[in-house]
Write an enzyme that holds these catalytic residues in place. Structure first.
Site, PDB file in Angstrom:
ATOM      1  N   SER A  59       0.734  -1.144   0.016  1.00  9.65           N
ATOM      2  CA  SER A  59       0.065  -0.028  -0.085  1.00  9.65           C
ATOM      3  C   SER A  59       0.938   1.195  -0.159  1.00  9.65           C
ATOM      4  O   SER A  59       1.959   1.377   0.393  1.00  9.65           O
ATOM      5  CB  SER A  59      -0.888  -0.138   1.318  1.00  9.65           C
ATOM      6  OG  SER A  59      -1.766  -1.294   1.312  1.00  9.65           O
TER       7      SER A  59
HETATM    8  N1  SAH Z   1      -0.704  -5.473   3.723  1.00 11.22           N
HETATM    9  C1  SAH Z   1      -0.042  -5.439   2.764  1.00 11.22           C
HETATM   10  C2  SAH Z   1      -0.686  -5.283   1.204  1.00 11.22           C
HETATM   11  C3  SAH Z   1      -1.401  -6.416   0.866  1.00 11.22           C
HETATM   12  S1  SAH Z   1      -2.260  -6.329  -0.693  1.00 11.22           S
HETATM   13  C4  SAH Z   1       1.482  -4.980   2.638  1.00 11.22           C
HETATM   14  O1  SAH Z   1       1.812  -4.144   3.525  1.00 11.22           O
HETATM   15  O2  SAH Z   1       2.240  -5.279   1.650  1.00 11.22           O
HETATM   16  C5  SAH Z   1      -3.492  -7.579  -0.111  1.00 11.22           C
HETATM   17  C6  SAH Z   1      -3.129  -9.004   0.414  1.00 11.22           C
HETATM   18  O3  SAH Z   1      -4.223  -9.526   0.885  1.00 11.22           O
HETATM   19  C7  SAH Z   1      -2.595  -9.713  -0.906  1.00 11.22           C
HETATM   20  O4  SAH Z   1      -1.407 -10.264  -0.485  1.00 11.22           O
HETATM   21  C8  SAH Z   1      -3.651 -10.898  -1.040  1.00 11.22           C
HETATM   22  O5  SAH Z   1      -3.123 -12.161  -1.552  1.00 11.22           O
HETATM   23  C9  SAH Z   1      -4.297 -10.802   0.262  1.00 11.22           C
HETATM   24  N2  SAH Z   1      -5.582 -11.321   0.711  1.00 11.22           N
HETATM   25  C10 SAH Z   1      -6.618 -11.346  -0.162  1.00 11.22           C
HETATM   26  N3  SAH Z   1      -7.714 -12.033   0.238  1.00 11.22           N
HETATM   27  C11 SAH Z   1      -7.317 -12.590   1.346  1.00 11.22           C
HETATM   28  C12 SAH Z   1      -7.892 -13.481   2.422  1.00 11.22           C
HETATM   29  N4  SAH Z   1      -9.253 -13.961   2.402  1.00 11.22           N
HETATM   30  N5  SAH Z   1      -7.220 -13.649   3.421  1.00 11.22           N
HETATM   31  C13 SAH Z   1      -6.015 -13.336   3.589  1.00 11.22           C
HETATM   32  N6  SAH Z   1      -5.427 -12.786   2.868  1.00 11.22           N
HETATM   33  C14 SAH Z   1      -5.969 -12.296   1.793  1.00 11.22           C
END
Ligand code: SAH
Length: 211
Positions: A59
């Site tokens: 993000s």
């Molecule tokens: N917080 C992260 C940004 C993540 S992007 C950072 O600091 O880099 C969103 C993430 O959510 C992705 O890696 C995706 O694989 C994960 N995601 C999507 N659906 C999910 C679910 N149901 N449970 C856990 N993770 C999930």
């Protein structure tokens, strides 16, 4: 006098939206370049999201700051994050709470995040593989929950994992655009506040988008 570093300019930008000095200090302390791919390192201290592989993104730091500030952490909390991704948001949260449980669906990202957090000596984070149940109910309830993927509405299982008085921040809307929503669980119900527009990758699974 210590030399000014690239992260100092980034913190100045984040500070246009984020007031809490503890949150700004956490952003200053975490080396974001360690959470991005090598060929993107030169952009690590720009205030923008970056691809982290598998169609996912780390993000924008201002959004990381806003979401973290909204959780109003005092240092005592147990926190749940949905969507570990690179592990950057987790590293920032880890400085501001007692323990963080973070779940990720993509094994490769989960393993990468675990490696970086370990290398940085961050020991109060548990990185878990996501299961069919959203979150990690067995380890709850949590005083704060952060969802870093977009959902069509606030998923009921997360409200159930939120302790009384707890705060949940999540992007809610369509696949294309969302608003950041802060939900506070009070004794007699929930209170919702809109924190502004944002754009996240979609949550996958039964609480994500069906189309
Ligand atoms: N917080 C992260 C940004 C993540 S992007 C950072 O600091 O880099 C969103 C993430 O959510 C992705 O890696 C995706 O694989 C994960 N995601 C999507 N659906 C999910 C679910 N149901 N449970 C856990 N993770 C999930």
């Amino acid at each position: 006098m210590t030399e000014r570093r690239p992260v100092d300019d980034l913190v100045d930008e984040v500070a246009e939206e984020v007031r809490d000095p503890r949150v700004l200090e956490a952003i200053r302390a975490i080396p974001r370049e360690r959470f991005v791919q090598e060929h993107l390192r030169r952009y690590a201290y720009e205030d923008s999201p970056l691809p982290i592989g598998r169609g996912q993104t780390i993000s924008q730091p201002t959004i990381v700051g806003m979401m973290t500030e909204a959780l109003a952490l005092t240092g005592d909390e147990r926190v749940l994050e949905i969507g570990t991704g690179s592990g950057y948001q987790a590293a920032v949260l880890a400085r501001l709470c007692r323990e963080l449980v973070t779940v990720e669906v993509i094994d490769e990202l989960r393993e990468g995040a675990e490696r970086v957090l370990h290398a940085l000596g961050i020991t109060n984070v548990r990185v878990l593989r996501a299961t069919d149940e959203l979150g990690a109910p067995a380890l709850g309830p949590y005083e704060a929950i952060i969802v870093t993927a977009a959902a069509p509405s606030v998923p009921a299982p997360l409200l159930e994992q939120l302790a009384e008085g707890g705060r949940l921040v999540i992007p809610v809307g369509t696949r294309e655009e969302q608003r950041l929503v802060l939900v506070t669980r009070k004794r007699d119900g929930i209170v919702t506040r809109n924190l502004g527009a944002c754009r996240f990758v979609p949550l996958v699974g039964p609480h994500g988008f069906s189309d």
